[in-house]
Design a protein around this motif. Structure first.
Motif, mmCIF file in Angstrom:
data_model
loop_
_atom_site.group_PDB
_atom_site.id
_atom_site.type_symbol
_atom_site.label_atom_id
_atom_site.label_comp_id
_atom_site.label_asym_id
_atom_site.label_seq_id
_atom_site.Cartn_x
_atom_site.Cartn_y
_atom_site.Cartn_z
ATOM 1 N N THR A 169 0.788 -1.145 0.174
ATOM 2 C CA THR A 169 -0.186 -0.009 -0.040
ATOM 3 C C THR A 169 0.894 1.214 -0.137
ATOM 4 O O THR A 169 0.531 2.254 -0.759
ATOM 5 C CB THR A 169 -0.902 -0.019 1.270
ATOM 6 O OG1 THR A 169 -1.970 -1.065 1.150
ATOM 7 C CG2 THR A 169 -1.740 1.202 1.417
ATOM 8 N N GLU A 210 4.183 1.698 -0.479
ATOM 9 C CA GLU A 210 5.179 1.919 -1.248
ATOM 10 C C GLU A 210 4.734 1.758 -2.981
ATOM 11 O O GLU A 210 5.213 2.346 -3.845
ATOM 12 C CB GLU A 210 6.305 1.019 -1.186
ATOM 13 C CG GLU A 210 7.294 1.277 0.078
ATOM 14 C CD GLU A 210 7.883 2.638 -0.105
ATOM 15 O OE1 GLU A 210 8.224 3.124 -1.336
ATOM 16 O OE2 GLU A 210 8.227 3.293 0.797
ATOM 17 N N LYS A 211 3.781 0.566 -3.125
ATOM 18 C CA LYS A 211 3.323 0.467 -4.351
ATOM 19 C C LYS A 211 2.201 0.941 -4.992
ATOM 20 O O LYS A 211 1.752 1.055 -5.931
ATOM 21 C CB LYS A 211 3.263 -1.305 -4.576
ATOM 22 C CG LYS A 211 4.712 -1.876 -4.159
ATOM 23 C CD LYS A 211 5.488 -2.535 -5.236
ATOM 24 C CE LYS A 211 4.893 -3.710 -5.972
ATOM 25 N NZ LYS A 211 5.828 -4.072 -7.121
ATOM 26 N N GLY A 212 1.543 1.410 -3.909
ATOM 27 C CA GLY A 212 -0.055 1.745 -4.169
ATOM 28 C C GLY A 212 -0.831 0.757 -4.757
ATOM 29 O O GLY A 212 -1.384 1.095 -5.851
ATOM 30 N N GLU A 213 -0.735 -0.378 -4.465
ATOM 31 C CA GLU A 213 -1.486 -1.574 -4.989
ATOM 32 C C GLU A 213 -2.565 -2.185 -3.913
ATOM 33 O O GLU A 213 -2.556 -3.593 -4.082
ATOM 34 C CB GLU A 213 -0.559 -2.627 -5.515
ATOM 35 C CG GLU A 213 0.157 -2.250 -6.827
ATOM 36 C CD GLU A 213 1.196 -2.935 -7.233
ATOM 37 O OE1 GLU A 213 1.419 -4.065 -6.691
ATOM 38 O OE2 GLU A 213 1.945 -2.704 -8.219
ATOM 39 N N THR A 214 -3.313 -1.320 -3.378
ATOM 40 C CA THR A 214 -4.409 -2.002 -2.411
ATOM 41 C C THR A 214 -5.137 -2.401 -3.447
ATOM 42 O O THR A 214 -6.058 -1.764 -4.064
ATOM 43 C CB THR A 214 -4.803 -0.993 -1.560
ATOM 44 O OG1 THR A 214 -3.786 -0.164 -1.058
ATOM 45 C CG2 THR A 214 -5.576 -1.663 -0.316
ATOM 46 N N ALA A 231 -8.121 1.400 -2.815
ATOM 47 C CA ALA A 231 -7.560 2.794 -3.013
ATOM 48 C C ALA A 231 -8.681 3.665 -2.696
ATOM 49 O O ALA A 231 -8.635 4.740 -1.959
ATOM 50 C CB ALA A 231 -7.140 2.801 -4.343
#
Lengths: 641, 256
Positions: free
Chosen positions: A351, A353-357, A362
């Motif tokens: 979440t 670091e990658k912004g991949e929730t 998101a």
């Protein structure tokens, strides 16, 4: 005789190799991040923790606890005596006889291990574990024969070269498993790593009956947030992964695994071991992650090393998002491994670091940031539900006996019914209560479980800032998630707003009111009632009794589900699982309602608005679902003033 | 070859809380820019470099972004124009309108005028850029699309129909470099004299549902809006055209 010296030399060599292995293994753990522990105190506390805390968990399976005491105890004792008798050649009949006794005890235990291994339940790992009972027996038999001369049963120098050679070979085989394997990654590794894990556990408070369930805050403003690669874990977390016995109790308890979502806590921990030691999961011999979508990940295809990103090849992100953070695996783990901590640590990386929730994650996080509630409602409408409740607002009164933490149920029409019931009960008991009104914010629970610790910490600090302006003795909330955050997780942020404040769940508080005679209740006549323990109330905070006592106070005899109390099954609503929504074969809430139906219950009593929402989402026919506050309100005998 | 793309972002405002946030359409413009030129994308904002909202854009994976430092009341057009020219950009992406400030939706038009570039409004996607010509999908009402080809350079405003922006991640947001450029400030004379007040809700026209069957309702919801009730006036004099508009406004009770 020519080869008399051989057994002692072999023992010495294997012992040395074991020490080399131990140093190597320790250096693998030490590649993790620093985590302060008191080494001496930890080692001193180890025996007591083994005999008390660990045994307490193993004891839930009587067969295994007895077997383990005989086998493990027998082995430790025998090994110590083997070193004295056969390595240092201490010439003592008493020691030799004691060694024989220890080996008999170990052999007896090993027979029971063998029996269980003949037709093992699916949760157990097979592979190298299947040979373990044979190795144990070989060890016991070999050293039994070897010790007979020392005990004076057989004359010294009995046997010929052949016997000595055969015994030597058996020594190599069995000691290889017991000592070499202990530190070089065989099944016996659990004894070495497990013992040290007890000493250097990251949650020392868990021992001696303590409860430590609050997540530790993520360090913000660093190079990488959360855990991206195995060496980002704390060193004692890595040690914890190595302690796994692969007994699969976590697997048997995990609601996500049962629902066919791609998570198996045991496999996850084994994958972490692959990560910390390097390699693939080809040697893993237990159940894999369920694969409902038929993505077909071949065993052996998961690869990792201490410095590789975990979610790039070792573990799929979906596995991490399947967890409901219900802690059933942690509660059940005899080695006291902290699966949930590891999962949230890795989610933090995904979440922050990658912004991949995944899925709605998101959006929910954006909403929390922009409106302080997960659904993006106007923060100024937080108190609309209470327009007709005539509640004191802290901003006006500045001080009250009890602060009612409303939580995000304020925006949900179903949950508002629970809130209204609770307010009615408080009024009936003449409690001096106030709410924060629009000043209240989301507790940050969802953000934290979704790995966004930055947003959680921000909310926590602002909530603490608000709380510090007012005077109250008690916080009561109907939301176990907010309850857990306020009670166990807000303490890390350097505020004194909650010092000397008792944080209570509404069932605990209502139970006190009932016990003090402040609420008069009628007998309940609505049929069979079962009670669903919310994870964040029960397993996280140990409150199993108050809700049941409340139900009893209305004359309800709770029809307990098979999985209740500390073994309760999750409703599927925790840990942001409904938001990330990883598909499985069935829904956790459906399974939970099935559990309830088995008790013939007409009504499921619940103490959490999240559980209410999840269970009510199950299609009818199913038992009715009501919060305990709602049940109480219907039985309330109102006195006319 | 990757086109030289600039994405311009503004400070948005959450409709429920009124709190500053990354603007919905600007974030989509940034997302489209990332699709077109990846890490070579330039992102610029004219305003306060300290604004925390900028980090929400940076968290979409930017290594750096540029802030043309100026105060709020100042006209952004001259500094943006100068910046776009200095970067020899070929495509400038913006939201259709900002969520704060004047929110008139005029910035892209005035910018296009001052640059002398064409403007493509309400873009849903830029499919490809080849040989100096971009294949652009425009968003029309009811999910319809219109494909157009545009010669570079141009300005595009990005519609809500464009792909949703990626999540902003905390770590990269904190680490991104914010490159501050001091620009000469040109006072926005009009704006200085304005006074702002909360908007009053506008009266809505009642929607008369004429459909009687589900099929009719479905058609009404999906079919292209049909004109027909309007009147095309091209040869008339300006007075006649103005009178017609005036009459319509009275007929529709916009003016009483």
């Amino acid at each position: 005789m020519i080869f008399d010296w051989l057994p002692s030399v072999l023992i010495a060599i294997v012992l040395m190799l074991a020490v080399v292995g131990a140093v190597r293994r320790i250096s693998l753990w030490r590649a993790g991040q620093p985590s302060p522990v008191n080494i001496i105190a930890g080692l001193m506390a180890m025996p007591k923790r083994y005999l008390h805390d660990l045994h307490h968990v193993v004891e839930r399976d009587k067969y295994m606890s007895r077997t383990h005491v005989a086998t493990g105890g027998g082995f430790v004792l025998a090994m110590a005596l083997v070193i004295l008798v056969h390595l240092f050649g201490v010439d003592s009949k008493i020691l030799a006889w004691a060694l024989l006794a220890a080996l008999v005890m170990m052999f007896t235990g090993a027979i029971f291990v063998f029996k269980r291994r003949r037709n093992p339940p699916s949760r157990l790992s097979k592979g190298p574990w299947m040979r373990l009972p044979k190795s144990l027996m070989t060890f016991a038999v070999t050293f039994f024969v070897l010790t007979l001369p020392a005990a004076g049963i057989l004359p010294d120098g009995t046997g010929n070269v052949l016997l000595t050679l055969v015994l030597s070979a058996l020594i190599l085989i069995s000691l290889g498993e017991m000592l070499f394997g202990m530190t070089w990654g065989g099944p016996m590794k659990h004894a070495f790593a497990g013992a040290l894990h007890l000493a250097f556990h990251r949650r020392q408070e868990r021992f001696g009956g303590g409860r430590s369930t609050g997540l530790k805050p993520a360090e913000l403003g660093v190079e990488v947030h959360g855990v991206s690669k195995p060496t980002d874990f704390k060193w004692n977390q890595l040690l914890g992964f190595d302690a796994c016995v692969q007994c699969g109790r976590c697997e048997a308890m995990c609601p996500a695994f049962a629902a066919g979502q791609p998570l198996n806590p045991k496999k996850l921990i084994q994958d972490m071991v692959v990560g910390l030691a390097g390699g693939t999961d080809a040697n893993y011999a237990g159940s894999h992650y369920p694969d409902p979508q038929g993505k077909g990940r071949e065993p052996g295809s998961a690869k990792g090393s201490p410095t590789e990103v975990i979610t790039a090849g070792l573990v799929d992100a979906e596995t991490l998002w399947s967890c409901t953070t219900c802690r059933a695996c942690v509660e059940e783990c005899p080695m006291m491994i902290e699966h949930v901590d590891a999962i949230v640590d890795m989610r933090r990386f995904l979440t922050m670091e990658k912004g991949e929730t995944p899925n709605k994650g998101a959006e929910v996080l954006d909403n929390i940031i922009a409106t302080d509630n997960p659904n993006g409602y106007a923060p100024g409408s937080r108190t609309n539900w209470a327009a007709d409740q005539n509640l004191n607002v802290m901003r006006d009164v500045k001080k009250a006996e009890v602060l009612f933490w409303v939580s995000d149920g304020a925006f949900d029409m179903r949950s508002q019914r629970i809130l209204r019931s609770f307010v009615k009960l408080l009024k009936a008991a003449n409690v001096d209560v106030a709410i924060l009104g629009d000043e209240e914010r989301d507790s940050g629970d969802v953000a934290r479980r979704l790995g966004d610790d930055a947003t959680f910490q921000n909310l926590a600090k602002r909530n603490l800032q608000t709380l510090s302006q007012y005077e109250f003795k008690t916080i009561v909330t109907t939301d176990p998630h907010a309850f857990h955050c306020l009670r166990n997780e807000y303490g890390d942020f350097g505020s004194d707003a909650l010092d000397n404040v008792e944080v209570l769940h509404h069932t605990t508080y209502l139970n006190r009111l009932v016990q003090d005679g402040k609420l008069k209740l009628d007998t309940f006549k609505g049929g069979t009632v079962t009670y669903h323990d919310p994870c964040y109330l029960g397993r996280y905070n140990g409150e199993y009794e108050a809700p049941r006592e409340l139900l009893r106070s209305m004359g309800i005899e709770v029809a307990e589900m098979e999985r209740s109390g500390f073994r309760s099954r999750c409703c599927g609503g925790g840990g942001g699982a409904p938001i990330t929504d990883i598909p499985g074969e069935k829904r956790i809430a459906d399974m939970r309602v099935e559990d309830a139906k088995e008790t013939q219950a007409d009504l499921i009593a619940v103490g959490c608005q999240q559980c209410t929402a999840m269970l009510e989402g199950v299609v009818e026919p199913r038992p009715e679902i009501r919060d305990i506050a709602e049940i109480l309100v219907d039985q309330l005998i109102e006195e006319v003033h | 070859m990757q086109p030289n793309v600039i994405s311009l972002v503004s400070i948005g405002r959450h409709p429920q809380s009124g709190r500053a946030r990354r603007s919905e359409q600007d974030a989509r413009a940034l997302e489209l820019g990332l699709k077109l030129s990846g890490t070579n994308l330039r992102v610029a904002h004219a305003g306060n470099p300290q604004d925390a909202v900028l980090r929400q854009y940076a968290g979409m994976g930017l290594k750096e972004m540029t802030v043309l430092k100026q105060s709020v009341e100042v006209d952004v057009i001259p500094s943006l124009r100068h910046y776009i020219e200095s970067q020899s950009a070929q495509i400038a992406l913006l939201g259709v309108r900002s969520e704060s400030g004047e929110s008139s939706g005029m910035v892209p038009y005035i910018l296009a005028e001052s640059l002398g570039w064409p403007i493509v409004s309400r873009v849903a996607d830029i499919v490809s850029v080849e040989n100096g010509i971009a294949e652009v999908l425009l968003a029309l009402p009811r999910g319809q699309r219109r494909a157009v080809s545009v010669r570079l350079p141009f300005i595009a405003t990005v519609d809500n129909a464009a792909p949703a922006p990626r999540q902003t991640a905390y770590g990269p947001a904190q680490r991104a470099k914010i490159d501050v450029i001091d620009v000469p400030e040109v006072q926005d004379e009009l704006r200085v004299n304005w006074s702002e007040a909360p908007a009053k809700p506008r009266p809505k026209r009642l929607k008369v549902v004429k459909a009687k069957t589900a099929a009719e309702r479905f058609k009404a919801a999906t079919a292209k809006a049909q004109g027909g009730s309007g009147k095309v006036m091209s040869d008339e004099s300006a007075e006649e055209k103005a009178q017609a508009i005036f009459d319509l406004l009275i007929e529709e009770k916009v003016i009483r």
